[in-house]
Structures are given as C-alpha cells and as structure tokens.
Design an enzyme around this catalytic site. Structure first.
Site, short mmCIF file in Angstrom:
data_model
loop_
_atom_site.label_atom_id
_atom_site.label_comp_id
_atom_site.label_asym_id
_atom_site.label_seq_id
_atom_site.Cartn_x
_atom_site.Cartn_y
_atom_site.Cartn_z
N HIS A 55 0.61 -1.29 0.00
CA HIS A 55 -0.05 0.17 0.06
C HIS A 55 0.84 1.25 -0.07
O HIS A 55 1.87 1.35 0.62
CB HIS A 55 -1.09 -0.09 1.26
CG HIS A 55 -2.02 -0.98 1.23
ND1 HIS A 55 -3.22 -0.87 0.99
CD2 HIS A 55 -1.90 -2.45 1.16
CE1 HIS A 55 -3.90 -1.85 1.10
NE2 HIS A 55 -3.23 -3.01 1.09
N HIS A 93 3.17 -16.99 0.44
CA HIS A 93 2.85 -15.92 1.46
C HIS A 93 2.88 -16.46 2.95
O HIS A 93 3.15 -15.83 3.90
CB HIS A 93 1.30 -15.25 1.19
CG HIS A 93 1.22 -14.33 0.11
ND1 HIS A 93 1.15 -14.66 -1.15
CD2 HIS A 93 1.18 -13.08 0.17
CE1 HIS A 93 1.30 -13.77 -2.00
NE2 HIS A 93 1.24 -12.48 -1.12
N ASP A 129 -6.37 -12.99 -2.85
CA ASP A 129 -5.43 -11.43 -3.11
C ASP A 129 -4.94 -11.19 -4.14
O ASP A 129 -3.95 -10.79 -4.74
CB ASP A 129 -4.57 -11.49 -1.92
CG ASP A 129 -4.03 -10.10 -1.65
OD1 ASP A 129 -4.84 -9.21 -2.07
OD2 ASP A 129 -2.97 -9.90 -1.08
#
Length: 388
Positions: free
Chosen positions: A143, A253, A277
């Site tokens: 992000h 992940h 995701d």
C-alpha cells in the site's frame, strides 16, 4: 437456464454431506433440492455431468483484479464485470472486488461502481472490499504510505452510507488508526470490519474484536506476529473465537508448516478461510502491471514491487483448494468449505452462498477427479465450460 433442471452423473458435496447416485435440482436460479438419482421429478431437464464432483461455488472476499485489469485503475461497473468473468473459470461464483488504499476520489468512484454493479446484477458480484486507507504505515505492505491515514468521523459516515447501496461492504482497518467506538459504529451500520495491515498488540486487537471486528485480512501477512511475551495480531486472530481469518494459500505468502500450526490453533467458531488476494494477472499471460504508479512484476508465481515486497498474489481459488488438500493435507470437504461456506459466513452470506440447500443461490462448480474446473454455474446460468 432458469430451470427447473437437474444435474446428475457426479458426486455431490452439499457443504456437509457427500451424495452418490444423486441429482442436484435447480429452479429459477436457486437450489431446490438434492435428491436420489431416480427421484428427479418428471419433466425436469437433465444434464449429465459425466463424472467428477459438484460443489458449491467458491466465494472470494479479496480480489484486487483479474482479466488484465485492476479495480484501482478503472473503478467502474465494467471493470467489475471483467474481474468476475476472469475468476469464474477457476470456480469463483461470488466475489468482492477489492480496492487497495487509494485517494478519496477513487474510493468514491469504487463505491459508485459497486452500486451500479448491484443494480445491473453483474454475475458474480457480491459487494466491495475497501482494503484501507485506514492502515498502519509500519505494516503497509504494497500500500502507498502517502495515501494511508487515520479514520475521521466523515470517513466512517461515508462507509455506513455506502453500505446502504451495496449487498456487502467489507473494510480492512488497523486498530491503531481506527478507534474501538468507530468499529462499533461501523458494524452497527452493517459494515463488516476486518483487521489487517496492523502492528497492533494482542490487547488492542482483542479490544477491536470486542467492539465488533469479525475478521482478519490475509493472516500472517502485514501484521504483528506471535512473540513469547506479545502475541500480536496473529495471536489475537487465532485466540479470539469471534475472528475469522482469510489466508493466502499459495506456499509463498505463508509457509506450509505455519498454515498447519494455525489450523490446529484456531479457536472457533471463527474459521480460517481462503482468499486469493488476486491481481490483474489472473486469466492472462501478462508479466507486469502497475499499482498507484508503481510497477509490479510477475515471476515464478510471485508478484513483487521493485524492492521485492510481495504485492498481492498470482493465485486463483481452485489452486488454493488444491494446495490445501494436497500440500497441507486438509480433507477435501474441508478444503472446499474453506473456499465457499466459510468465506460466505464471514460476510454474513452463509445462508445463500457456499452450500447446496433449498433457497441458496445455484452457484455450482463442477470439478474433475483431479480437481480441475470443468464447468461453473452462477445463479443457474452456465458461465464456464472447459474445453473437451
């Protein structure tokens, strides 16, 4: 096809029971019944599946893109349609297009797009997931830190107003940037609150759960980990029965051993469920794309920023199911529930999605014995059929 019609010639898993020599009856886009093969009512059109397995369609609550597009780049109803179409061949029959932290203007466009998609009844669209911008910069992941900010009263009011326009609205927040009273107000307004991208300690996360947060976003990723004296958000996620936990099951992940530990440790009734995701790459051969002006590269099953930070996943739902069953050793029925019933329940949609029961949506995935997707129906309409 609105029905009535019946599908037979395959093992049927209704989310609880395995049925042999049975037929699945669909009428007007909903499940009518699972009956013995010889009990199909006269006059019902019959489809022979030719073997394999019929299971409830998959529900994905974290889908950033697919079919070559990112929701952030073009937040409109046609992008939602493209994303839903891209994921259907992998067994996903209901999903939440997910907006990664962006500007207030883009967020408003995304909400308007979701409202339009709702009105247009775009197949596979279930609502929206706003992942941010009220996150922790310390756990930002991919992000953009320039866009991350605490939640204001106006932000909370906008989310509650948006929920009225959508069947489901999920938002990921960090409890260090969103107060417990704000979480309580959001949940009272029908917003599903998930904890993620957070460096919060156990006590703060537990307080957020007591306030109404009911989910944790991509367990283990972008959050405080279990320590010997501070259990962190991971510890709270596993210890709090009220929290359900999304999991990216690609072996990249989260380590397979860690997944196994988490499955054994999770306190109920909250469940660990699968999310992809997924990014724009799903259903394409593209090798790179951009997010907030930054290049993300696709290589060896990974999606990364230039500095190597993981940026979403190059994962589809049937691959996650296969991984859980074959690599982690989860019983097949449980792996299927992790992709369908459990995510549906996490967003309050467990009566209509993730199960074959009277009145549930006729969202169906037909799998081969090798767990390849052979066909997909959304509300009784066939939207994908594999080549012979």
């Amino acid at each position: 096809m609105s029905g009535p019609f019946a599908i037979r010639g395959a093992t049927i898993f209704d989310s609880e029971v395995w049925h042999e020599d049975a037929a699945l009856i669909i009428r007007d886009g909903t499940i009518e019944a699972v009956v013995a093969r010889g009990k199909v009512p006269a006059g019902t059109e019959i489809i022979d599946a030719g073997g394999g397995l019929l299971a409830p369609g998959f529900v994905d609550v974290q889908v950033n893109g697919g079919g070559g597009v990112m929701f952030n780049d073009r937040p409109d109803a046609e992008t939602i349609r493209t994303i839903c179409r891209a994921h259907a061949p992998f067994g996903t029959t209901a999903l939440l297009p997910t907006l990664i932290t962006d500007t207030p203007e883009i967020t408003a466009q995304a909400i308007a797009a979701g409202a339009e998609a709702t009105g247009r009844k775009i197949p596979g669209f279930l609502g929206l997931h706003l992942e941010g911008p009220h996150l922790s910069i310390a756990r930002k992941g991919a992000h953009d830190p320039a866009l991350i900010r605490p939640m204001s009263e106006a932000d909370a009011a906008a989310l509650i107003a948006a929920r009225v326009r959508l069947p489901v609205l999920l938002t990921t927040v960090a409890p260090e940037t969103v107060a417990a009273w704000q979480i309580a107000n959001l949940t009272a307004g029908g917003v599903v609150v998930s904890l993620g991208h957070s460096d919060a300690g156990y006590a703060l996360a537990a307080t957020a759960a007591e306030a109404g947060a009911s989910m944790v976003t991509h367990l283990f990723n972008a959050m405080s980990q279990i320590g010997n004296r501070e259990p962190g958000l991971v510890g709270a996620a596993l210890d709090a029965g009220a929290l359900s936990c999304g999991l990216i099951a690609d072996g990249i992940h989260v380590d397979p051993a860690t997944i196994g530990i988490a499955l054994r440790a999770k306190k109920g009734p909250g469940k660990i469920f699968l999310v992809t995701d997924a990014m724009a790459t799903i259903g394409t051969d593209m090798t790179s794309f951009t997010l907030n002006g930054r290049t993300i590269r696709r290589e060896n099953g990974r999606l990364t920023l230039e500095d190597g930070t993981l940026a979403g996943a190059d994962l589809d739902m049937i691959s996650a199911v296969r991984f859980m069953h074959r690599e982690i050793g989860v019983e097949l029925g449980e792996a299927l529930r992790m992709a369908s019933l459990y995510p549906a329940q996490s967003i309050g949609q467990g009566n209509r999605h993730g199960r074959f029961s009277p009145g549930a949506a006729a969202n169906i995935v037909h799998l081969s014995d090798g767990l390849d997707v052979r066909g997909v129906w959304i509300e009784g309409d066939k939207v994908f059929e594999a080549a012979p």
